[in-house]
Design an enzyme around this catalytic site. Structure first.
Site, PDB file in Angstrom:
ATOM      1  N   HIS A 178     -21.397 -81.560 -42.733  1.00  0.00           N
ATOM      2  CA  HIS A 178     -20.640 -81.560 -41.383  1.00  0.00           C
ATOM      3  C   HIS A 178     -19.609 -82.681 -41.476  1.00  0.00           C
ATOM      4  O   HIS A 178     -20.030 -83.585 -42.290  1.00  0.00           O
ATOM      5  CB  HIS A 178     -21.555 -81.788 -40.156  1.00  0.00           C
ATOM      6  CG  HIS A 178     -20.991 -81.415 -38.761  1.00  0.00           C
ATOM      7  ND1 HIS A 178     -20.406 -82.525 -38.156  1.00  0.00           N
ATOM      8  CD2 HIS A 178     -20.953 -80.290 -37.949  1.00  0.00           C
ATOM      9  CE1 HIS A 178     -19.609 -81.812 -37.194  1.00  0.00           C
ATOM     10  NE2 HIS A 178     -20.195 -80.628 -37.027  1.00  0.00           N
ATOM     11  N   ASP A 199     -25.209 -74.058 -37.660  1.00  0.00           N
ATOM     12  CA  ASP A 199     -25.243 -72.684 -38.253  1.00  0.00           C
ATOM     13  C   ASP A 199     -26.141 -71.916 -39.259  1.00  0.00           C
ATOM     14  O   ASP A 199     -26.308 -70.909 -39.532  1.00  0.00           O
ATOM     15  CB  ASP A 199     -23.714 -72.346 -38.937  1.00  0.00           C
ATOM     16  CG  ASP A 199     -22.652 -72.376 -37.941  1.00  0.00           C
ATOM     17  OD1 ASP A 199     -22.941 -72.041 -36.524  1.00  0.00           O
ATOM     18  OD2 ASP A 199     -21.442 -73.113 -37.932  1.00  0.00           O
TER      19      ASP A 199
HETATM   20  N1  CMC Z   1     -21.802 -77.163 -50.118  1.00  0.00           N
HETATM   21  C1  CMC Z   1     -21.334 -77.865 -51.243  1.00  0.00           C
HETATM   22  N2  CMC Z   1     -20.940 -79.011 -51.006  1.00  0.00           N
HETATM   23  C2  CMC Z   1     -20.371 -79.400 -50.040  1.00  0.00           C
HETATM   24  C3  CMC Z   1     -20.766 -78.676 -49.018  1.00  0.00           C
HETATM   25  C4  CMC Z   1     -21.418 -77.715 -49.066  1.00  0.00           C
HETATM   26  N3  CMC Z   1     -21.913 -76.807 -47.696  1.00  0.00           N
HETATM   27  N4  CMC Z   1     -20.088 -79.450 -47.708  1.00  0.00           N
HETATM   28  C5  CMC Z   1     -19.333 -80.489 -48.251  1.00  0.00           C
HETATM   29  N5  CMC Z   1     -19.668 -80.539 -49.573  1.00  0.00           N
HETATM   30  C6  CMC Z   1     -19.153 -81.641 -50.434  1.00  0.00           C
HETATM   31  C7  CMC Z   1     -17.638 -81.457 -50.953  1.00  0.00           C
HETATM   32  O1  CMC Z   1     -17.390 -80.779 -52.017  1.00  0.00           O
HETATM   33  C8  CMC Z   1     -17.229 -82.936 -51.051  1.00  0.00           C
HETATM   34  O2  CMC Z   1     -17.650 -83.486 -52.289  1.00  0.00           O
HETATM   35  P1  CMC Z   1     -16.683 -84.033 -52.999  1.00  0.00           P
HETATM   36  O3  CMC Z   1     -16.677 -85.511 -52.244  1.00  0.00           O
HETATM   37  O4  CMC Z   1     -17.235 -84.430 -54.306  1.00  0.00           O
HETATM   38  O5  CMC Z   1     -15.328 -83.627 -53.169  1.00  0.00           O
HETATM   39  C9  CMC Z   1     -18.495 -83.807 -49.990  1.00  0.00           C
HETATM   40  O6  CMC Z   1     -19.440 -83.033 -49.828  1.00  0.00           O
HETATM   41  C10 CMC Z   1     -17.471 -83.832 -48.811  1.00  0.00           C
HETATM   42  O7  CMC Z   1     -17.112 -82.700 -48.001  1.00  0.00           O
HETATM   43  P2  CMC Z   1     -15.687 -82.483 -47.477  1.00  0.00           P
HETATM   44  O8  CMC Z   1     -15.329 -80.801 -47.690  1.00  0.00           O
HETATM   45  O9  CMC Z   1     -14.565 -83.603 -47.865  1.00  0.00           O
HETATM   46  O10 CMC Z   1     -16.087 -82.671 -46.036  1.00  0.00           O
HETATM   47  P3  CMC Z   1     -15.608 -82.123 -44.749  1.00  0.00           P
HETATM   48  O11 CMC Z   1     -15.791 -83.005 -43.764  1.00  0.00           O
HETATM   49  O12 CMC Z   1     -13.905 -81.995 -44.786  1.00  0.00           O
HETATM   50  O13 CMC Z   1     -16.116 -80.731 -44.432  1.00  0.00           O
HETATM   51  C11 CMC Z   1     -17.457 -78.982 -43.532  1.00  0.00           C
HETATM   52  C12 CMC Z   1     -16.988 -80.544 -43.327  1.00  0.00           C
HETATM   53  C13 CMC Z   1     -18.388 -78.694 -42.608  1.00  0.00           C
HETATM   54  C14 CMC Z   1     -16.378 -78.113 -43.516  1.00  0.00           C
HETATM   55  C15 CMC Z   1     -17.960 -78.651 -45.032  1.00  0.00           C
HETATM   56  O14 CMC Z   1     -19.184 -79.486 -45.042  1.00  0.00           O
HETATM   57  C16 CMC Z   1     -18.372 -77.196 -45.195  1.00  0.00           C
HETATM   58  O15 CMC Z   1     -17.471 -76.528 -45.667  1.00  0.00           O
HETATM   59  N6  CMC Z   1     -19.549 -76.759 -45.062  1.00  0.00           N
HETATM   60  C17 CMC Z   1     -19.810 -75.404 -44.985  1.00  0.00           C
HETATM   61  C18 CMC Z   1     -19.357 -74.837 -43.833  1.00  0.00           C
HETATM   62  C19 CMC Z   1     -20.175 -74.907 -42.400  1.00  0.00           C
HETATM   63  O16 CMC Z   1     -21.492 -74.745 -42.430  1.00  0.00           O
HETATM   64  N7  CMC Z   1     -19.371 -75.182 -41.420  1.00  0.00           N
HETATM   65  C20 CMC Z   1     -20.221 -75.558 -40.056  1.00  0.00           C
HETATM   66  C21 CMC Z   1     -19.925 -76.605 -39.613  1.00  0.00           C
HETATM   67  S1  CMC Z   1     -21.186 -76.953 -38.123  1.00  0.00           S
HETATM   68  C22 CMC Z   1     -20.363 -75.620 -36.888  1.00  0.00           C
HETATM   69  C23 CMC Z   1     -18.910 -75.950 -36.541  1.00  0.00           C
HETATM   70  O17 CMC Z   1     -18.153 -76.965 -36.841  1.00  0.00           O
HETATM   71  O18 CMC Z   1     -18.350 -74.837 -36.273  1.00  0.00           O
END
Ligand code: CMC
Length: 427
Positions: free
Chosen positions: A305, A362
């Site tokens: 998140h 989720d």
């Molecule tokens: N699985 C594997 N690696 C992950 C995941 C994951 N679910 N989420 C983040 N990472 C890694 C990512 O690759 C990055 O690694 P690095 O620093 O080496 O590049 C690091 O963790 C930080 O991630 P980010 O993508 O820069 O973080 P963000 O804040 O931009 O993204 C997120 C947040 C929710 C989009 C992401 O965690 C994600 O895609 N999660 C899966 C989708 C999900 O479950 N979304 C629901 C969120 S809660 C309900 C809502 O908001 O609607």
């Protein structure tokens, strides 16, 4: 004079005021920065930018805290109802008994859809994703309720907010009915908000529908868990759309479109699909390796998140609710075991520990929703239904703010500098 933040750039020093919220990090007020320095700030994903002032919802991502108007989500999920939380979000305080029953009555008076609006559904293919239907039908509300689209009139804003909250279950249930080819059911206002939604979704006109109290309670709790979540992508979309003065129905349709994405509300659908793909716990290590592989686009859906760097407090409630629903319906789902094991393995893996990736709301919601009988395509629709109150509360807060301005971010331009047009035969 309050705190100041200093910026030194190009040999000059500038001071910017530091503003304090009631709780949470201070913010540097850079509204005058461009005027004073000729520079913009650069923060594409808003990772360090507060886009507005709000008194609705507070999240402490490091501690895993979520408060609505100060009340912890765990207490609301345990003791309150979705209607009560809706009142709280809209009005700032919990209602007394009379206020609550008046509010419930008001919402129940707006549950029907204009009969002509039901014709819209027939224009969609039967296999349309229900979120596509939601975007279209909710946007179309603005063509039907002209009497509540003057956003400068607080009474119009109130009625349109009530209409949106009240009609969303009817719209969502109709999207489901259309997809499976069953007749639409009209609302039954003798039922609770959530009970009425379940009946319109799973009932049929040919026989009485028996509500399962434990399912009604679980569904209501799921709605509470999704009611609002501060300045997330869809809420920011609603605010941005609303900042131009667009009518509330159009703004909420914009929010629904944004919510659909798999990185946001679409993650509940993606998370269950992922659990189905993993199947049994013995396959988990393979998927964990894929999630860690930078060259593989696979991510653990329902994990991680932007704000929570701790367990999402909504996921804790969801996990308990799975067990309650299974007990009540006397069912079980082997995917729940897979999910629990996946969580355990991930939370002990240095990759997830170091990046502070925890289950989010989720991760478990799909297991409950599918036990209740919803197909995966409806999961994000349910999220949209529940989030509507948060969207309208945030939209109202923005419009009521006398200092409100149209949202207009700036950019770091990296395209060509000015050049002369060349006629096509000379290129
Ligand atoms: N699985 C594997 N690696 C992950 C995941 C994951 N679910 N989420 C983040 N990472 C890694 C990512 O690759 C990055 O690694 P690095 O620093 O080496 O590049 C690091 O963790 C930080 O991630 P980010 O993508 O820069 O973080 P963000 O804040 O931009 O993204 C997120 C947040 C929710 C989009 C992401 O965690 C994600 O895609 N999660 C899966 C989708 C999900 O479950 N979304 C629901 C969120 S809660 C309900 C809502 O908001 O609607």
């Amino acid at each position: 004079m309050g705190n100041q933040a200093k910026l030194s750039a190009s040999g000059n020093d500038y001071d910017f005021p530091v503003l304090k919220g009631s709780v949470g990090p201070d913010v540097v007020d850079i509204r005058k920065m461009y005027g004073q320095t000729g520079m913009f700030t650069f923060d594409p994903g808003f990772t360090s930018t507060a886009s507005c002032e709000s008194a609705l919802t507070y999240i402490d991502g490091d501690e895993g805290v979520l408060l609505h108007r100060g009340y912890p989500i765990g207490q609301l999920a345990e003791n309150s109802s979705f209607m009560e939380v809706s009142y709280l979000l809209l009005n700032g305080e919990l209602p007394d008994a009379d206020e609550l029953s008046n509010f419930e009555f008001t919402i129940s008076r707006h549950t029907m859809l204009h009969e002509q609006l039901l014709q819209f559904y027939r224009g969609f293919r039967r296999d349309a994703h229900p979120m596509a239907v939601m975007c279209g039908v909710v946007g179309a509300l603005s063509a039907f309720y002209h009497d509540s689209t003057d956003i400068s009139d607080p009474q119009h804003r109130k009625i349109s907010s009530h209409r949106l909250i009240a009609k969303m279950p009817t719209i969502a249930a109709a999207a489901y009915k259309y997809a499976i080819g069953q007749p639409f059911l009209y609302p039954d206002n003798s039922l609770s908000y959530t009970g009425n939604f379940l009946r319109m979704t799973f009932g049929v006109p040919a026989e009485p529908y028996e509500l399962h109290p434990a399912v009604e309670k679980a569904m209501d709790r799921i709605f509470i868990l999704h009611a609002d979540h501060e300045q997330n992508a869809s809420t920011s979309t609603v605010r941005l759309a609303g900042s131009s003065g667009a009518n509330p129905f159009a703004c909420i349709a914009a929010g629904i479109a944004c919510l659909w994405g798999p990185a946001h509300g679409g993650a509940n659908e993606a998370a269950l699909n992922m659990l189905k793909e993993i199947g049994t716990p013995d396959k988990i290590p393979h998927y964990i390796e894929r999630a860690k592989d930078k060259n593989d686009p696979f991510r653990l859906m329902g994990f991680g998140h932007r704000v929570y760097k701790n367990y999402d407090p909504r996921a804790t409630v969801m996990q308990t609710t799975v067990r309650e629903v299974f007990d009540a319906l006397k069912v079980t789902d082997p995917l729940f075991e897979t999910a629990l094991r996946l969580e355990e393995i991930a939370l002990n893996d240095p990759y997830f520990v170091e990046k502070k990736l925890f289950p989010n709301v989720d991760f478990y919601s799909g297991i409950i929703l599918s036990a209740i009988g919803f197909p995966t395509t409806m999961f994000t629709v349910l999220f949209a239904l529940a989030r509507t109150v948060g969207w309208v509360a945030q939209w109202n807060e923005m419009i009521s703010d006398p200092g409100q301005k149209i949202g207009r971010p700036r950019q770091l331009y990296t395209g060509p500098t000015q050049r002369d047009y060349i006629p096509v035969d000379q290129r």
